[in-house]
Enzyme design. Structure first.
Site, PDB file in Angstrom:
ATOM      1  N   SER A  74      24.662   9.278   0.692  1.00 35.90           N
ATOM      2  CA  SER A  74      23.845  10.468   0.893  1.00 35.90           C
ATOM      3  C   SER A  74      22.735  10.197   1.912  1.00 35.90           C
ATOM      4  CB  SER A  74      23.296  10.930  -0.464  1.00 35.90           C
ATOM      5  OG  SER A  74      22.863  12.259  -0.409  1.00 35.90           O
ATOM      6  N   ASP A 113      33.193  17.338  -1.652  1.00 39.18           N
ATOM      7  CA  ASP A 113      31.752  17.405  -1.441  1.00 39.18           C
ATOM      8  C   ASP A 113      31.423  18.599  -0.546  1.00 39.18           C
ATOM      9  OD1 ASP A 113      29.065  16.808  -1.405  1.00 39.18           O
ATOM     10  OD2 ASP A 113      29.255  15.050  -0.106  1.00 39.18           O
ATOM     11  N   HIS A 146      30.627  14.057  -4.075  1.00 35.13           N
ATOM     12  CA  HIS A 146      29.571  13.353  -3.353  1.00 35.13           C
ATOM     13  C   HIS A 146      29.476  11.882  -3.757  1.00 35.13           C
ATOM     14  CE1 HIS A 146      25.931  13.516  -0.905  1.00 35.13           C
ATOM     15  NE2 HIS A 146      25.233  12.960  -1.868  1.00 35.13           N
TER      16      HIS A 146
END
Length: 456
Positions: free
Chosen positions: A166, A374, A433
């Site tokens: 991320s 994601d 994610h």
């Protein structure tokens, strides 16, 4: 994988290589057998970064080739790698403090860093010391590595891989370049072997522009909402182009609010689900701020890994803090730091594509891996920023076919990979994610390939 030493280590006495006191450059503590080391590095006066090293049981005294080390960088910004990445994703123990079968410790030594200062167990002595840019973060983390080369005996001869998730991808890009420059200048004796970017926020513009077409294609938005969402995304693009960083972050948050309203609250970490429905998440009450909501969602996304008896907050402020001994007495660990998140408001939307190009030019292996479902850092967005690279091998890379990947005894393709020279891209099927959580088998296989681990 039999790893009783890590489970028992919570009960073992400690040895100390240094004591923590104001003004100290570094303090290191660990288990008697040296399988774990941890400590603080005072990277600037009053700014203390906490790290935790695990030596792989697979490491031998005479390996056939150098055994790798993975330095894990969590996102947020402000999420704790020592807590979330370690106990909820890839570390040797889960939140119940039981061995994790899919731990990456099977393939590499692991270092978790609560980065930047103010995250997790890391702390600042006054609020003027938070970092406000990715590059300030990189300078601090480079200082940690300069200390760890002296504190961790295995590190100097071990190829180092930065693995990020991320917003941590922006940390990895800047830190990777900072390390590479320090090595080239003779200031740091370490081998930076690779940087791996998992669902990483490298180009906020490209991810923002990808939201609408992605959500239209999977029926989470209709054409009417799609038209308005595209207008909002274009506003973000224009503000980024004008260098209006804080304004673009606010507009990005407004776009996420709009998407939530028009999509039936799609889970931005997994478009197959609604917000709060993910098996590794818990619902987050609305705070009235899209950025606060997203930041809170990030910190709670993995929390159903916590058992009825153990929670991540519970162990980090309880048995883990007691084990570590050196955490300041009245200090409270948190999954996500608001202060760290908002201190980066003027850097949050800045791209880090140029840094990836610089790493490629140095010959550093760069791996991009992305979960199929994601949204927030979608595969479409990652593909878009990769195509903006100026790297001279890009045209050939893009022309090559992908190779399917399988895992263990399970049937069906689990991922695809494309590689050319020192650029690699993994498409991870069925993952959102958090790839190591959603697809632990293929994630472990992938990190073995990335690090070229000698372990089977």
């Amino acid at each position: 994988m039999d790893m009783p030493c890590y489970a028992l280590a919570l009960l073992l006495p400690l040895f100390c290589l240094g004591s923590l006191h104001a003004g100290s450059a570094a303090s290191t503590t660990g288990t008697p057998d040296g399988s774990e080391l941890w400590g603080y590095v005072e990277v600037r006066p009053g700014a203390h970064l906490f790290w935790w090293y695990y030596k792989s049981p697979q490491r031998t005294s005479t390996p056939s080739k150098p055994w790798p080390t993975v330095l894990w960088l969590q996102g947020g910004p402000g999420a704790s790698g020592v807590g979330l990445g370690n106990f909820q994703e890839i570390g040797p123990l889960d939140v119940d403090l039981k061995p994790r079968n899919s731990t990456w410790l099977q393939k590499a030594d692991l270092i978790f860093l609560d980065n930047p200062v103010g995250t997790g167990y890391s702390y600042v002595e006054n609020n003027t010391l938070f970092v406000t840019t990715d590059w300030q973060q990189a300078v601090d983390a480079t200082a940690v590595l300069k200390a760890l080369v002296k504190e961790v005996p295995t590190l100097q001869g071990s190829p180092l891989f930065l693995v990020a998730e991320s917003y941590g991808g922006k940390y990895a890009a800047t830190l990777g370049v900072s390390i590479a420059r320090a090595v080239r200048a003779g200031e740091l004796n370490i081998t930076l072997a690779g940087v791996a970017l998992g669902d990483s926020w490298i180009s906020p513009e490209d991810f923002t522009l990808a939201y609408t077409p992605l959500l239209l294609s999977v029926s989470r938005l209709d054409d009417n909402a799609g038209d308005e969402a595209n207008k909002k995304a274009e506003t973000v693009k224009k503000q980024i182009a004008a260098g209006q960083w804080a304004a673009s972050q606010k507009s990005w948050g407004d776009l996420l609010d709009f998407i939530a309203t028009k999509s039936g609250n799609v889970d931005v970490y997994n478009f197959l689900l609604d917000s709060g429905m993910d098996p590794v998440s818990t619902p987050v009450a609305s705070t009235g701020s899209s950025l606060a909501n997203l930041q809170a969602k990030y910190s709670t996304y993995l929390s159903s890994q916590d058992s009825a008896s153990n929670t991540i907050d519970g162990i980090m402020n309880g048995v883990i803090k007691e084990k570590l001994k050196i955490i300041p007495k009245d200090f409270k660990w948190g999954q996500q730091s608001d202060s760290v998140y908002y201190a980066l408001v003027n850097d949050f939307m800045k791209p880090r594509i140029d840094e990836i190009d610089e790493l490629l030019s140095y010959g550093v292996n760069v791996t991009v891996y992305n979960g199929q479902v994601d949204v927030i850092c979608s595969t479409d967005g990652a593909e878009a920023w990769v195509q903006k690279l100026k790297w001279d091998g890009l045209k050939t890379f893009l022309s090559l076919p992908r190779q399917p990947l399988y895992c263990g005894a399970s049937k069906g393709v689990k991922a695809f990979v494309r590689s050319y020279k020192n650029l690699h891209f993994y498409w991870i099927l069925g993952a959102g994610h958090y790839v190591p959580v959603d697809q632990p088998c293929i994630a472990l296989s992938m990190i073995s390939s990335i690090t070229q681990s000698a372990a089977s």
